[in-house]
Design a protein around this motif. Structure first.
Motif, mmCIF file in Angstrom:
data_model
loop_
_atom_site.group_PDB
_atom_site.id
_atom_site.type_symbol
_atom_site.label_atom_id
_atom_site.label_comp_id
_atom_site.label_asym_id
_atom_site.label_seq_id
_atom_site.Cartn_x
_atom_site.Cartn_y
_atom_site.Cartn_z
ATOM 1 N N UNK A 220 0.824 -1.324 -0.076
ATOM 2 C CA UNK A 220 0.015 -0.082 -0.046
ATOM 3 C C UNK A 220 0.827 1.176 0.040
ATOM 4 N N UNK A 221 0.410 2.384 -0.528
ATOM 5 C CA UNK A 221 -0.993 2.738 -1.045
ATOM 6 C C UNK A 221 -1.223 2.246 -2.359
ATOM 7 N N UNK A 222 -0.125 1.535 -2.948
ATOM 8 C CA UNK A 222 -0.375 0.954 -4.466
ATOM 9 C C UNK A 222 -1.456 0.015 -4.872
ATOM 10 N N UNK A 223 -2.620 0.450 -5.380
ATOM 11 C CA UNK A 223 -3.755 -0.742 -5.249
ATOM 12 C C UNK A 223 -3.412 -1.999 -6.025
ATOM 13 N N UNK A 224 -4.055 -3.071 -5.435
ATOM 14 C CA UNK A 224 -4.247 -4.415 -5.908
ATOM 15 C C UNK A 224 -5.255 -5.133 -5.854
ATOM 16 N N UNK A 225 -5.919 -5.886 -6.891
ATOM 17 C CA UNK A 225 -7.466 -6.339 -6.326
ATOM 18 C C UNK A 225 -7.254 -7.258 -5.147
ATOM 19 N N UNK A 226 -6.214 -8.101 -5.119
ATOM 20 C CA UNK A 226 -6.225 -9.038 -3.920
ATOM 21 C C UNK A 226 -6.168 -8.227 -2.766
ATOM 22 N N UNK A 227 -5.284 -7.251 -2.683
ATOM 23 C CA UNK A 227 -5.378 -6.274 -1.493
ATOM 24 C C UNK A 227 -6.607 -5.613 -1.347
ATOM 25 N N UNK A 228 -7.074 -5.029 -2.073
ATOM 26 C CA UNK A 228 -8.666 -4.544 -2.003
ATOM 27 C C UNK A 228 -9.601 -5.608 -1.160
ATOM 28 N N UNK A 229 -9.412 -6.721 -1.723
ATOM 29 C CA UNK A 229 -10.720 -7.813 -1.416
ATOM 30 C C UNK A 229 -10.065 -8.034 0.092
ATOM 31 N N UNK A 230 -9.035 -8.213 0.390
ATOM 32 C CA UNK A 230 -8.437 -8.460 1.864
ATOM 33 C C UNK A 230 -8.723 -7.467 2.662
ATOM 34 N N UNK A 231 -8.655 -6.266 2.221
ATOM 35 C CA UNK A 231 -8.963 -4.914 3.071
ATOM 36 C C UNK A 231 -10.456 -4.858 3.350
ATOM 37 N N UNK A 232 -11.326 -5.227 2.227
ATOM 38 C CA UNK A 232 -12.869 -4.947 1.975
ATOM 39 C C UNK A 232 -13.392 -6.078 3.128
ATOM 40 N N UNK A 233 -12.925 -7.190 3.103
ATOM 41 C CA UNK A 233 -13.400 -8.231 4.151
ATOM 42 C C UNK A 233 -13.839 -7.804 5.417
ATOM 43 N N UNK A 234 -13.258 -6.756 5.838
ATOM 44 C CA UNK A 234 -13.541 -6.041 7.227
ATOM 45 C C UNK A 234 -14.594 -5.125 7.290
ATOM 46 N N UNK A 235 -15.120 -4.726 6.141
ATOM 47 C CA UNK A 235 -16.118 -3.828 5.836
ATOM 48 C C UNK A 235 -17.377 -4.574 5.379
ATOM 49 N N UNK A 236 -17.462 -5.747 5.236
ATOM 50 C CA UNK A 236 -18.462 -6.409 4.561
ATOM 51 C C UNK A 236 -20.019 -6.062 5.165
ATOM 52 N N UNK A 237 -20.110 -5.714 6.193
ATOM 53 C CA UNK A 237 -21.377 -5.322 6.582
ATOM 54 C C UNK A 237 -21.869 -3.920 6.355
#
Length: 274
Positions: A220-237
């Motif tokens: 980070x902060x360079x984006x990657x699809x896998x990195x985005x999925x890993x981060x986004x799992x904490x905000x699923x709700x």
């Protein structure tokens, strides 16, 4: 049969078109991204899709669409770079093993079998843990891990070609081994290598995404699809679409590559197209 072939050709055209568009977006990403993918805006955190942010924003208020566009490039660089590296090393080992003594051939192929016995993502995590995270580290690691796959395919195909009569004729005429390899073996094993290359590109994308998902890939902060999925799992709700978009693009890309590989296998193998 004709309808099946027409359907396969349509699938190939759609998949190739999708991948072509993806490559174009990767090249033009910095110029077509609607927002700065690293720009933080704490007043616009985890917002849903809107006219300004078509796919919403992430936990730092950054535009998800822009990060998806910019995140294509490092993923594809790693996937294609690792595939080229794996192909060069693997083909050299596989073809070379078919021409050298049985003892060295046995040792080389058993070594490849041992590496093939481990899941690629596990080997990647074991190796990348000792290197600094980044594009270069992932490219080299994935390239070395997938070299045995090419070695196995190249070796098996080389042994089949070596049984052909024209190889014996070339040797009887005093043709050098190097010329036999470059003019007789490589052109005949190329179809198998092309199919293996498509499979490796798709697998490399998944491995890179898995490593980035675990925080061992793109920094980070360079984006990657896998990195985005890993981060986004904490905000699923709070923002389920935050996970949905990178997962959709990742799954679609891997599916398209596999469909192209399957169709290329059918086209390049006369036994399947007969």
């Amino acid at each position: 049969m004709r309808s099946l072939l027409a359907r396969s050709d349509a699938t190939l055209a759609v998949s190739a078109g999708f991948l072509g568009a993806l490559l174009l977006i990767a090249l033009l990403g910095p110029w077509i991204a609607p927002h700065d993918p690293t720009l933080i805006n704490h007043t616009n955190v985890l917002k849903p899709a809107s006219a300004e942010h078509w796919m919403g924003t992430d936990e730092f208020g950054r535009d998800i669409l822009s990060r998806l566009i910019i995140g294509i490039r490092p993923t594809l660089i790693i996937a294609f770079g690792a595939t080229v590296m794996a192909a060069v090393i693997g083909v050299a080992l596989g073809v070379g093993a078919g021409f050298i003594g049985r003892t060295i051939e046995f040792l080389m192929m058993r070594g490849a079998d041992i590496m093939l016995g481990f899941p690629p993502i596990l080997l990647t995590l074991l190796v990348i843990g000792f290197w600094p995270a980044g594009v270069g580290s992932l490219l080299v690691t994935i390239g070395l891990i997938y070299a045995p796959h090419f070695a196995r395919v190249a070796h098996a195909a080389t042994l089949q070609v070596m049984r052909q009569d024209f190889i014996d004729a070339e040797r009887a005429m005093g043709t050098s081994e190097w010329r036999i390899i470059t003019r007789g073996v490589l052109p005949n094993i190329l179809p198998a290598l092309v199919v293996q290359a498509t499979l490796t590109v798709a697998a490399a994308i998944l491995v890179e995404s898995g490593a980035s998902f675990l925080g061992l890939g793109i920094k980070p902060p360079e984006p990657s699809w896998g990195q985005m999925i890993g981060t986004a799992r904490g905000y699923l709700s709070q923002a389920p679409m935050y996970t949905f978009w990178p997962a959709l693009f990742l799954a679609g890309t891997v599916l398209a590559i596999n469909l192209v590989g399957d169709r290329l296998r059918d086209l390049l193998d006369p036994r399947l197209s007969a």
